[in-house]
Design a protein around this motif. Structure first.
Motif, PDB file in Angstrom:
ATOM      1  N   MET A 190       0.845  -1.202   0.000  1.00 30.55           N
ATOM      2  CA  MET A 190       0.000   0.000   0.000  1.00 30.55           C
ATOM      3  C   MET A 190       0.876   1.246   0.000  1.00 30.55           C
ATOM      4  O   MET A 190       1.777   1.388   0.821  1.00 30.55           O
ATOM      5  N   ASP A 191       0.614   2.154  -0.942  1.00 29.19           N
ATOM      6  CA  ASP A 191       1.342   3.415  -0.980  1.00 29.19           C
ATOM      7  C   ASP A 191       0.789   4.345   0.095  1.00 29.19           C
ATOM      8  O   ASP A 191      -0.413   4.620   0.135  1.00 29.19           O
ATOM      9  N   VAL A 192       1.678   4.815   0.970  1.00 28.64           N
ATOM     10  CA  VAL A 192       1.270   5.717   2.044  1.00 28.64           C
ATOM     11  C   VAL A 192       1.700   7.130   1.667  1.00 28.64           C
ATOM     12  O   VAL A 192       2.888   7.369   1.416  1.00 28.64           O
ATOM     13  N   PRO A 193       0.774   8.079   1.591  1.00 31.96           N
ATOM     14  CA  PRO A 193       1.128   9.439   1.156  1.00 31.96           C
ATOM     15  C   PRO A 193       1.950  10.176   2.201  1.00 31.96           C
ATOM     16  O   PRO A 193       2.117   9.727   3.336  1.00 31.96           O
ATOM     17  N   CYS A 194       2.429  11.364   1.814  1.00 29.99           N
ATOM     18  CA  CYS A 194       3.297  12.138   2.700  1.00 29.99           C
ATOM     19  C   CYS A 194       2.510  12.759   3.846  1.00 29.99           C
ATOM     20  O   CYS A 194       1.295  12.930   3.785  1.00 29.99           O
ATOM     21  N   PHE A 195       3.243  13.110   4.907  1.00 37.40           N
ATOM     22  CA  PHE A 195       2.646  13.782   6.060  1.00 37.40           C
ATOM     23  C   PHE A 195       2.201  15.198   5.680  1.00 37.40           C
ATOM     24  O   PHE A 195       2.836  15.860   4.848  1.00 37.40           O
ATOM     25  N   LEU A 196       1.141  15.663   6.323  1.00 38.87           N
ATOM     26  CA  LEU A 196       0.823  17.081   6.255  1.00 38.87           C
ATOM     27  C   LEU A 196       1.927  17.849   6.977  1.00 38.87           C
ATOM     28  O   LEU A 196       2.437  17.398   7.997  1.00 38.87           O
TER      29      LEU A 196
ATOM     30  N   GLY B 135      -2.929   8.866  10.472  1.00 41.95           N
ATOM     31  CA  GLY B 135      -1.518   9.211  10.313  1.00 41.95           C
ATOM     32  C   GLY B 135      -1.276  10.631   9.856  1.00 41.95           C
ATOM     33  O   GLY B 135      -0.135  11.003   9.537  1.00 41.95           O
ATOM     34  N   ASP B 136      -2.340  11.461   9.792  1.00 46.90           N
ATOM     35  CA  ASP B 136      -2.222  12.872   9.388  1.00 46.90           C
ATOM     36  C   ASP B 136      -1.511  13.000   8.033  1.00 46.90           C
ATOM     37  O   ASP B 136      -0.577  13.782   7.868  1.00 46.90           O
ATOM     38  N   ARG B 137      -1.984  12.226   7.090  1.00 45.06           N
ATOM     39  CA  ARG B 137      -1.361  12.198   5.765  1.00 45.06           C
ATOM     40  C   ARG B 137      -2.340  12.686   4.695  1.00 45.06           C
ATOM     41  O   ARG B 137      -3.544  12.722   4.908  1.00 45.06           O
ATOM     42  N   LYS B 138      -1.783  13.016   3.561  1.00 36.19           N
ATOM     43  CA  LYS B 138      -2.586  13.551   2.455  1.00 36.19           C
ATOM     44  C   LYS B 138      -3.161  12.388   1.644  1.00 36.19           C
ATOM     45  O   LYS B 138      -2.779  12.129   0.498  1.00 36.19           O
ATOM     46  N   TRP B 139      -4.089  11.662   2.264  1.00 29.99           N
ATOM     47  CA  TRP B 139      -4.741  10.535   1.596  1.00 29.99           C
ATOM     48  C   TRP B 139      -5.663  11.029   0.481  1.00 29.99           C
ATOM     49  O   TRP B 139      -6.242  12.121   0.561  1.00 29.99           O
ATOM     50  N   ASP B 140      -5.859  10.187  -0.505  1.00 29.62           N
ATOM     51  CA  ASP B 140      -6.917  10.440  -1.476  1.00 29.62           C
ATOM     52  C   ASP B 140      -8.261  10.336  -0.756  1.00 29.62           C
ATOM     53  O   ASP B 140      -8.439   9.490   0.126  1.00 29.62           O
ATOM     54  N   PHE B 141      -9.205  11.178  -1.138  1.00 29.54           N
ATOM     55  CA  PHE B 141     -10.505  11.211  -0.453  1.00 29.54           C
ATOM     56  C   PHE B 141     -11.225   9.864  -0.469  1.00 29.54           C
ATOM     57  O   PHE B 141     -12.016   9.571   0.425  1.00 29.54           O
ATOM     58  N   THR B 142     -10.975   9.050  -1.483  1.00 23.21           N
ATOM     59  CA  THR B 142     -11.736   7.801  -1.643  1.00 23.21           C
ATOM     60  C   THR B 142     -11.100   6.596  -0.958  1.00 23.21           C
ATOM     61  O   THR B 142     -11.673   5.503  -0.964  1.00 23.21           O
ATOM     62  N   VAL B 143      -9.920   6.766  -0.362  1.00 22.97           N
ATOM     63  CA  VAL B 143      -9.278   5.654   0.341  1.00 22.97           C
ATOM     64  C   VAL B 143     -10.197   5.193   1.483  1.00 22.97           C
ATOM     65  O   VAL B 143     -10.660   6.017   2.271  1.00 22.97           O
ATOM     66  N   PRO B 144     -10.498   3.909   1.587  1.00 19.86           N
ATOM     67  CA  PRO B 144     -11.374   3.438   2.673  1.00 19.86           C
ATOM     68  C   PRO B 144     -10.787   3.755   4.050  1.00 19.86           C
ATOM     69  O   PRO B 144      -9.567   3.698   4.239  1.00 19.86           O
TER      70      PRO B 144
ATOM     71  N   LYS C 174     -17.168   9.137  -1.322  1.00 17.02           N
ATOM     72  CA  LYS C 174     -17.510   8.567  -2.622  1.00 17.02           C
ATOM     73  C   LYS C 174     -16.692   9.257  -3.708  1.00 17.02           C
ATOM     74  O   LYS C 174     -16.297  10.415  -3.554  1.00 17.02           O
ATOM     75  N   PRO C 175     -16.420   8.561  -4.818  1.00 14.82           N
ATOM     76  CA  PRO C 175     -15.642   9.168  -5.902  1.00 14.82           C
ATOM     77  C   PRO C 175     -16.228  10.515  -6.341  1.00 14.82           C
ATOM     78  O   PRO C 175     -17.438  10.631  -6.571  1.00 14.82           O
ATOM     79  N   GLY C 176     -15.371  11.507  -6.408  1.00 14.80           N
ATOM     80  CA  GLY C 176     -15.784  12.845  -6.830  1.00 14.80           C
ATOM     81  C   GLY C 176     -16.339  13.708  -5.724  1.00 14.80           C
ATOM     82  O   GLY C 176     -16.489  14.926  -5.888  1.00 14.80           O
TER      83      GLY C 176
END
Length: 434
Positions: free
Chosen positions: A1-7, A368-377, A405-407
């Motif tokens: 799983m790709d984990v995005p960067c911290f805020l 984790g206070d990360r910049k996740w994509d909005f749709t990540v469960p 949800k997407p969008g």
């Protein structure tokens, strides 16, 4: 799983940047003003030792404010409290992530870390200033928020007591509606957050009960049905629910009301309350805040408020409610590290049937206070943190949100640029035990 960067505040113009640049110095300035205003009280209680302690604390805070505003490197904590070595080891860990010659600093390091570090350094300033070390620099703000929310608290206590009068005879549909209503009240109680308002008045002035219907469209994820199904399946059997508390004041009363209802509906046989062991994020709940709040309600001239105080005091005395505190809640760690860094707490949480996490900081630590994509469960963003089924009740006050949800996130961004930080929107977001 790709984990995005911290805020981080290194992203200029981000909410993290504006927080470190403007809001945190404002909070620290209010701390300085508060301690200075208590000068005469310290003199009365401790004589010249109190005055010298006040000067020492103010010097510490002034230096801290300068370090923050000029993006100085973060430094070790010098008191000798039980968590000092953990904080200093974490500083070493942060430094190990950087290149040669780089040092952790206010604007360059992860936002979650530096914000928690600020509150720990504030606590250090008091710890190093005996005999005033036990003074809670945020107590006045928390107490004022409680008093300014009296009408809302009165309405909520009245609603609870009238509901409990006939609770044994109401249908399951009515029970579900009562549960859903007070779960929403607990969610929107989270708006009253003094760390977000910079310590300014952020009380709940009017009854929130009358606004629930109009606020429903602002709940971006509503997993109430999943929570109800989980709790109602074994209704009446031994069942433990844990609430990881957030703010004192009105929000704490909403959490107590919900905890009371959980027992009254036999959805839980015991409720465990987790609070902070030191003053934290301006309005976060400590044991002193719990005791003080119940004392205020007990002393109220209103019979329903005093009845709530009486019941809640008894719940704690008889073990229907169980109080916990753990150093982990005031460390900078994200929750996915709990099993490794605080195995005792993780094991404790594994004993419960549901954990309710209140508020924005808990959500940030859950994800984790990360910049996740909005749709990540939501369950995926928790990574390795799955001690028990859990639900986050959170109004959005930082730019992290998952499970949409997407969008959905893009539509909100186009309509309202500040939707993730305004506190206007909320989530009741559930993750089963994986």
């Amino acid at each position: 799983m790709d984990v995005p960067c911290f805020l981080s505040a290194r992203f200029e113009g981000s909410f993290a940047y504006l927080t470190v640049k403007d809001r945190l110095p404002q909070i620290l300035t209010k701390v300085i003003d508060t301690v200075h205003r208590e000068k005469h009280k310290f003199l009365e209680e401790y004589g010249e030792d109190g005055i010298e302690a006040e000067k020492k604390a103010l010097a510490h805070f002034s230096k801290l404010r300068n370090e923050m505003q000029t993006d100085k490197p973060l430094i070790v904590i010098t008191d000798d409290l039980p968590d000092t070595h953990i904080w200093n080891e974490y500083l070493k860990y942060q430094q190990s992530l950087l290149g040669d010659g780089e040092l952790p600093s206010w604007f360059q390091s992860p936002w979650l870390y530096v914000e928690c570090y600020l509150y720990r350094r504030i606590h250090e300033g008091m710890a190093l200033s005996p005999p005033i070390s036990g003074y809670d620099v945020f107590k006045e703000a928390k107490n004022d928020s409680f008093f300014q929310s009296q009408n809302a608290i009165l309405a909520l206590c009245t609603h609870l007591q009238e509901l409990k009068k006939g609770i044994a005879d109401i249908s399951e549909t009515a029970q579900r509606e009562a549960f859903s209503k007070l779960l929403q009240v607990s969610l929107w109680g989270n708006k009253c957050d003094l760390s977000i308002s910079g310590g300014q008045d952020n009380a709940q002035k009017f009854s929130i009960l009358n606004s629930l219907e109009s606020l429903k469209s602002n709940i971006l994820v509503d997993d109430t049905e999943f929570v109800w199904l989980l709790l109602s399946q074994k209704k009446g059997s031994s069942r433990r629910i844990d609430i990881v508390l957030d703010n004192a004041g009105f929000e704490l009363v909403t959490d107590f009301v919900l905890a009371d209802l959980l027992l009254s509906l036999q959805l839980a046989t015991e409720v465990h309350l987790h609070a902070k062991c030191i003053p934290w994020y301006v309005s976060d709940t400590t044991k002193q805040d719990i005791d003080w709040t119940i004392k205020q309600l007990l002393g109220s001239n209103n019979r329903w408020m005093s009845k709530c105080g009486e019941t809640w005091k008894e719940n704690l005395q008889k073990g229907y409610w169980v109080y916990h505190e753990n150093l982990f809640w005031t460390l900078p760690h994200e929750f996915c590290s709990m099993a490794r860094t605080s195995p005792d707490l993780y094991a404790e949480l594994q004993k419960c049937d549901l954990i309710l996490f209140k508020g924005d900081l808990n959500y940030r630590k859950l994800t984790g206070d990360r910049k996740w994509d909005f749709t990540v469960p939501f369950s995926q963003a928790l990574t390795t943190f799955h001690p028990a089924p859990l639900c986050s009740l959170r109004t959005l006050k930082s730019d992290v949100q998952v499970g949409l949800k997407p969008g959905g996130g893009e539509l909100l961004t186009a309509a309202e640029a500040d939707w993730m930080i305004s506190g206007k929107y909320g989530v009741i977001q559930f993750s089963p035990l994986i």
